[in-house]
Design a protein around this motif. Sequence first.
Motif, mmCIF file in Angstrom:
data_model
loop_
_atom_site.group_PDB
_atom_site.id
_atom_site.type_symbol
_atom_site.label_atom_id
_atom_site.label_comp_id
_atom_site.label_asym_id
_atom_site.label_seq_id
_atom_site.Cartn_x
_atom_site.Cartn_y
_atom_site.Cartn_z
ATOM 1 N N LEU A 69 4.226 1.609 -0.659
ATOM 2 C CA LEU A 69 4.851 1.708 -2.420
ATOM 3 C C LEU A 69 3.945 1.256 -3.540
ATOM 4 O O LEU A 69 4.337 2.621 -4.122
ATOM 5 C CB LEU A 69 5.576 0.079 -2.833
ATOM 6 C CG LEU A 69 6.893 0.302 -1.784
ATOM 7 C CD1 LEU A 69 7.212 -1.587 -1.842
ATOM 8 C CD2 LEU A 69 7.561 0.675 -1.359
ATOM 9 N N SER A 70 2.423 1.673 -3.506
ATOM 10 C CA SER A 70 2.260 2.416 -4.665
ATOM 11 C C SER A 70 1.692 3.548 -4.751
ATOM 12 O O SER A 70 1.237 4.488 -5.838
ATOM 13 C CB SER A 70 0.181 1.487 -4.290
ATOM 14 O OG SER A 70 -0.290 2.366 -2.994
ATOM 15 N N ASP A 71 2.359 3.858 -3.885
ATOM 16 C CA ASP A 71 1.705 5.360 -3.615
ATOM 17 C C ASP A 71 3.422 6.323 -3.853
ATOM 18 O O ASP A 71 3.371 7.218 -4.001
ATOM 19 C CB ASP A 71 1.640 6.316 -1.828
ATOM 20 C CG ASP A 71 1.104 7.543 -2.641
ATOM 21 O OD1 ASP A 71 0.406 7.761 -3.289
ATOM 22 O OD2 ASP A 71 1.030 8.482 -1.619
ATOM 23 N N GLY A 72 4.556 5.436 -4.459
ATOM 24 C CA GLY A 72 5.846 6.067 -4.253
ATOM 25 C C GLY A 72 6.995 5.644 -4.071
ATOM 26 O O GLY A 72 7.021 4.663 -2.738
ATOM 27 N N GLU B 264 0.851 -1.073 -0.225
ATOM 28 C CA GLU B 264 -0.246 -0.263 -0.081
ATOM 29 C C GLU B 264 0.578 0.934 0.073
ATOM 30 O O GLU B 264 0.669 2.297 -0.695
ATOM 31 C CB GLU B 264 -0.916 -0.075 0.799
ATOM 32 C CG GLU B 264 -2.014 -0.729 1.368
ATOM 33 C CD GLU B 264 -3.013 -1.325 2.147
ATOM 34 O OE1 GLU B 264 -3.479 -0.051 3.111
ATOM 35 O OE2 GLU B 264 -3.837 -2.540 2.197
#
Lengths: 107, 107
Positions: free
Chosen positions: A27-30, A25
Motif C-alpha cells: 500500500l505504500s506504493d499506492g 509495503e
Amino acid sequence: MGRSNIKVDRVFHALGDPTRRAIVERLSDGAVAASALAKPLGITVAAVIQQLQILEKSGLVRTEKTGRVRTCRMEPEGLSVAEQWIGERRSVWEQRFDRLGELLEEE
Amino acid sequence: MGRSNIKVDRVFHALGDPTRRAIVERLSDGAVAASALAKPLGITVAAVIQQLQILEKSGLVRTEKTGRVRTCRMEPEGLSVAEQWIGERRSVWEQRFDRLGELLEEE
C-alpha cells in the motif's frame, strides 16, 4: 496504561507479522482493492480482510467501501506513532553518550 | 522468509509489549542490573529474565553476567532494524506523492 500506550502496542503488534507488513509495503506504493491483495500474498480474501481490520485499528491502513469494492490505502499516522517512540529512545540514549563524552573531556 | 524478515518480526513483536518497552525505556537511560528492573515494573525477577531473553534475541538489549549480577544495556541495533523498515515505507509513500504533485503541475 494510557491511550497513547495502547496505540503504540497496537502499531508494533500489527507490524510484528510478515503478512501485515507485506500489505503495508504494497500500500505504500499506492491504493489497491482488498481483493487484489489476496493472490500475491497467497492468502484468502477473508484472511486479507482480517489483517486489514488489525491494520486499520492500529492506524496503519485506511479502507473505504464503494459498492462492492473495498479500496485500501496506507495511513501514515501509525508509522508516525512507531517512529516517535523509537526516536525518543534513541534520543535519550544518544544524549547519555554526549554527556559521557563531555565528562571525559573535562577530566 | 529471509533472515532479515525474521529479524524485523522479532523487533516489532518485542516492542508490541508494554513491559518490554518499559525495559527498553529504562535502559535507554543507562545500564542497570536485571534484578533492579523487577520492582519498578511490578513483576518478578523471573519475569524480567524472560522478557530480557526476548529483547536480547531481537537485538534491542544486551546482557552480561559478572558473578551474580546480570547487567543489562540497550543495544541500538534492534531500533535500527525497525527504523529502517519504517523509513523505507515512508520514503516510498512520500515519493509517490511527489510524483503525483509533478503530474498535477504538468497538467
